[in-house]
Write a protein that holds these residues in place. Sequence first.
Motif, PDB file in Angstrom:
ATOM      1  N   LYS A 510       5.015   7.907  13.024  1.00 16.54           N
ATOM      2  CA  LYS A 510       3.745   7.159  12.932  1.00 16.54           C
ATOM      3  C   LYS A 510       3.655   6.500  11.567  1.00 16.54           C
ATOM      4  CE  LYS A 510       0.568   7.034  15.564  1.00 16.54           C
ATOM      5  NZ  LYS A 510       0.435   5.990  16.616  1.00 16.54           N
ATOM      6  N   HIS A 511       4.063   7.217  10.557  1.00 16.69           N
ATOM      7  CA  HIS A 511       3.981   6.657   9.199  1.00 16.69           C
ATOM      8  C   HIS A 511       4.885   5.433   9.060  1.00 16.69           C
ATOM      9  CE1 HIS A 511       2.725   6.778   5.036  1.00 16.69           C
ATOM     10  NE2 HIS A 511       3.971   6.427   4.725  1.00 16.69           N
ATOM     11  N   GLU A 512       6.077   5.550   9.587  1.00 12.98           N
ATOM     12  CA  GLU A 512       6.988   4.388   9.512  1.00 12.98           C
ATOM     13  C   GLU A 512       6.398   3.179  10.232  1.00 12.98           C
ATOM     14  OE1 GLU A 512      10.594   6.061  11.105  1.00 12.98           O
ATOM     15  OE2 GLU A 512      10.817   7.362   9.323  1.00 12.98           O
ATOM     16  N   ASN A 513       5.764   3.432  11.368  1.00 18.54           N
ATOM     17  CA  ASN A 513       5.131   2.332  12.104  1.00 18.54           C
ATOM     18  C   ASN A 513       3.956   1.738  11.327  1.00 18.54           C
ATOM     19  OD1 ASN A 513       6.935   2.483  14.264  1.00 18.54           O
ATOM     20  ND2 ASN A 513       5.698   4.043  15.309  1.00 18.54           N
ATOM     21  N   LYS A 514       3.269   2.609  10.572  1.00 22.68           N
ATOM     22  CA  LYS A 514       2.164   2.114   9.739  1.00 22.68           C
ATOM     23  C   LYS A 514       2.706   1.240   8.616  1.00 22.68           C
ATOM     24  CE  LYS A 514      -1.126   5.190   8.665  1.00 22.68           C
ATOM     25  NZ  LYS A 514      -1.651   6.523   8.247  1.00 22.68           N
ATOM     26  N   VAL A 515       3.832   1.661   8.063  1.00 19.75           N
ATOM     27  CA  VAL A 515       4.448   0.860   6.992  1.00 19.75           C
ATOM     28  C   VAL A 515       4.864  -0.515   7.528  1.00 19.75           C
ATOM     29  CG1 VAL A 515       6.458   0.718   5.442  1.00 19.75           C
ATOM     30  CG2 VAL A 515       5.181   2.887   5.669  1.00 19.75           C
ATOM     31  N   ARG A 516       5.420  -0.504   8.736  1.00 17.88           N
ATOM     32  CA  ARG A 516       5.828  -1.782   9.357  1.00 17.88           C
ATOM     33  C   ARG A 516       4.611  -2.700   9.552  1.00 17.88           C
ATOM     34  NH1 ARG A 516       8.299  -2.407  15.500  1.00 17.88           N
ATOM     35  NH2 ARG A 516       6.509  -1.095  15.944  1.00 17.88           N
ATOM     36  N   LEU A 517       3.512  -2.129  10.035  1.00 21.56           N
ATOM     37  CA  LEU A 517       2.298  -2.937  10.225  1.00 21.56           C
ATOM     38  C   LEU A 517       1.747  -3.418   8.881  1.00 21.56           C
ATOM     39  CD1 LEU A 517       0.041  -4.102  12.038  1.00 21.56           C
ATOM     40  CD2 LEU A 517      -1.149  -1.904  11.818  1.00 21.56           C
ATOM     41  N   ALA A 518       1.770  -2.522   7.895  1.00 15.34           N
ATOM     42  CA  ALA A 518       1.252  -2.886   6.571  1.00 15.34           C
ATOM     43  C   ALA A 518       2.009  -4.083   6.003  1.00 15.34           C
ATOM     44  CB  ALA A 518       1.362  -1.690   5.624  1.00 15.34           C
ATOM     45  N   LYS A 519       3.302  -4.097   6.251  1.00 19.47           N
ATOM     46  CA  LYS A 519       4.137  -5.201   5.776  1.00 19.47           C
ATOM     47  C   LYS A 519       3.724  -6.509   6.472  1.00 19.47           C
ATOM     48  CE  LYS A 519       9.063  -6.262   5.302  1.00 19.47           C
ATOM     49  NZ  LYS A 519       9.585  -6.805   6.561  1.00 19.47           N
ATOM     50  N   PHE A 520       3.508  -6.392   7.760  1.00 22.27           N
ATOM     51  CA  PHE A 520       3.073  -7.559   8.542  1.00 22.27           C
ATOM     52  C   PHE A 520       1.733  -8.088   8.009  1.00 22.27           C
ATOM     53  CE2 PHE A 520       0.613  -9.300  12.093  1.00 22.27           C
ATOM     54  CZ  PHE A 520       1.492 -10.225  12.626  1.00 22.27           C
TER      55      PHE A 520
END
Length: 810
Positions: A510-520
Amino acid sequence: MTKKELQEKIEGKIKRHYGITPQEAKASVLYDACALVVRDMLMDKWAETQNEIKKKQAKQLCYFSIEFLLGRSLRNNVYNLGLMDQFESILKGYGTTFEQICNVEQDAALGNGGLGRLAACYMDAEASQGLPATGYSILYEYGLFKQRIIEGQQTELPDSWLDTGRSWLVTKEDEMVEVRFGGRVVEDWSEGKLRVHLEDCDVVNAIPNDMLISGYKSETVNTLRLWQPKSPYTMNMTLFNEGAYLKAMERQANAEVLSKVLYPEDNNYEGKSLRIKQQYFFISASVQSILRKELKRFGTLKHLNDHYVFQINDTHPAMVIPELMRLLMDENGMSWEDAWDITTKTVAFTNHTIMVEALERWPEDLIRKNMPRIYQIICEINRRFCEHLWTVFPGDWERINRMTIVGGGQIRMANLSIAGSFSVNGVSELHSQILKDDTFHDFYLDAPEKFRNVTNGITYRRWLGQSNPGLTKLITDSIGDGFLKDPNELEKLMPYTEDDAFLEKFRQIKHENKVRLAKFIKEQSGIVVNTDSMFDAQAKRLHEYKRQLLNVMHILRSYYEIKDNPQMDVVPRTYLFGAKAAPGYSRAKDIIRLIHAVADMVNNDPDIGDKMKVVFIQDYKVTVAEILMPAAELSEQISTAGREASGTGNMKFMLNGAITIGTYDGANIEIHDKVGDDNFFLFGMKTNQVNSLLRHGYNAMQYYTNNMWINRIVNAIRNGIGRPGHEIGFPDIANSLLFNNMGNVADPYLLLADFEDYCRVQNIASDTYLDPKKWNRMGLVNTAMSGMFAADRSVLEYDERIWHLTHLTK
Ligand code: 26W
């Protein structure tokens, strides 16, 4: 297929179509080559599927929908074909990545929201389950508008998706049919019996453009047939020579305008004449092409209902009913009785909304002028239907008046759809119940056997397998990959809710997916979000009944709480919104502006820092949802009870391990049933409470007077929100909550009545988040129990309860 064979094919395309080497090819060329290779592969399977259908004389589904919200195709097809590894490795060899090539593709946004995306998920599920199905719609030149936010306000830009979408289409000029508009109905008794035909009409040619629909690890490849209008008339040279250039091309332009653009209204009916022409255009073309095939194959139309079932996605395709009648009678000499028997055994109707403003009622004149024969047939259907009603409800004028198809100068498409179908279904348990008890109660009394429920579902391949590879891998490593074909297997995850190591991995993903969204988000808006904060998301069309404004009110409360008490301990949150407003829906646009004003105030306040961020994600669409869903932790499903027919975003969030904060509405109820009270933040009034409050006179003002928070928040909305010196007031929004306006009661969606309870469970959600293990366990329960919301389950229920299709080899 081996990597080598695949590579040869791709390089062959690049060479033949562009005359260059892969190393010279830019991303768009590589995209095109990959798409063409994949299309060829699907074509082979498609031909096999057609053969099997013929051999088995299979019963097939025709799914009529004015919208199909497909998103991108390349990765989906490659995934379904099981070729992800090969493509990844080949493109790496060219010095790029498969992901980069997929990013070239624009979304096919031939839909607005829930109804259109549902149609796309069902196409995937049908192919995956080996159900023979064809989708029918329009080849819109422009899909749903692109949303740009300029100074906090939505502006709309055209979306010319065909630039990259063309690669998927197979144009079939030889399967063209003619669609007729206007003209005069001529009755002819010369051969001893009545024959009806049209004279002096405007002809529009309809050309099919087929998109091939793959299923996950399935041999079945189905078709989505998108009709493109083309004028048979060439330019009028006389007018042209006289210098009347535009006039000379008018007829041509009138035909081709039919597919120019998708109407961007969602849940709101506007009686635009171009829209009814779009509807008739794709319906007439589709039914003609189906009958042509049936005649060619069987030489008769008498057994049509043994070979086809027509599912109509809401009332927009309701003209299939009179059009099928017309073709059976006028063009094939069938009697009214026989034609009606076949029609009502072939057509089934799904309703997707009970919002009254969404009900289609077309002015009689408009139909009479544009489709004169259809108008006659509708009037005759109505006459006979009223005769029937008179026997069921003798003397009950009032009821019969409500049920007529033609009345008050209008054609009521829902009534037509029910009268002409053998099945009527809602899209969640609650919604189907409301249809029987309320919206269509009269019709239920007349024909209770027609009514059913099929709860919506989503495709797990796109919404988990492709969009959340991290979680997919974790699940596969622990319970195998059977869940991608049989989603109920997800329940095997339940024992892992007690496994600390597993929960830790779940959190990590979940954290990795949050990082991906944050980058977007950083790239799109420059906003830096705290990836350790709770990601709280509301993503759906902007509509008052969906209550994005209630979410905003809670955000304001949290903000003022921190301002009043800066030392207070808070659970940091990132509030995420994604929403398009219909261009003519000014209240919805105003709410988007308010969200931006709140973001401007909160995000720039040094007292707030990392504790809160408000992010409006621009241009929410399928491809953005694929990044958002896997990253969300709290799923906002907060519609007024009884108003959201089902919702499907709720299911996508759940599948990806978000916990719902929601009302007892639509499919939320079934989600709550599955996960239980402990794994769901339930709040708000129930449907019956909502209805009785509205019936007995809801007094919104009383909440404003008695509740200090409501008072403060509504005043702030009225007087000004924004960073210091840049405040904007929203008096219209504030007034809509307090005063009756234009025949509407104050606060018709009961935000003020539900506000306290909403804040109460929001606090519970925050407290829960303080215990990460507990939170993750709840999230995992949501993923594990989400099997029933798979589109596979939905289409199999449709099949069992309504369609009764022939199953193909999977
Ligand atoms: C004529 C204007 C118009 C346009 C679209 C009227 C109605 C619509 C759709 C029926 C609105 C829609 O998309 N409804 C949504 O359908 C989803 C799929 O069943 C449900 O999950 C949503 O709750 C429902 O709002």
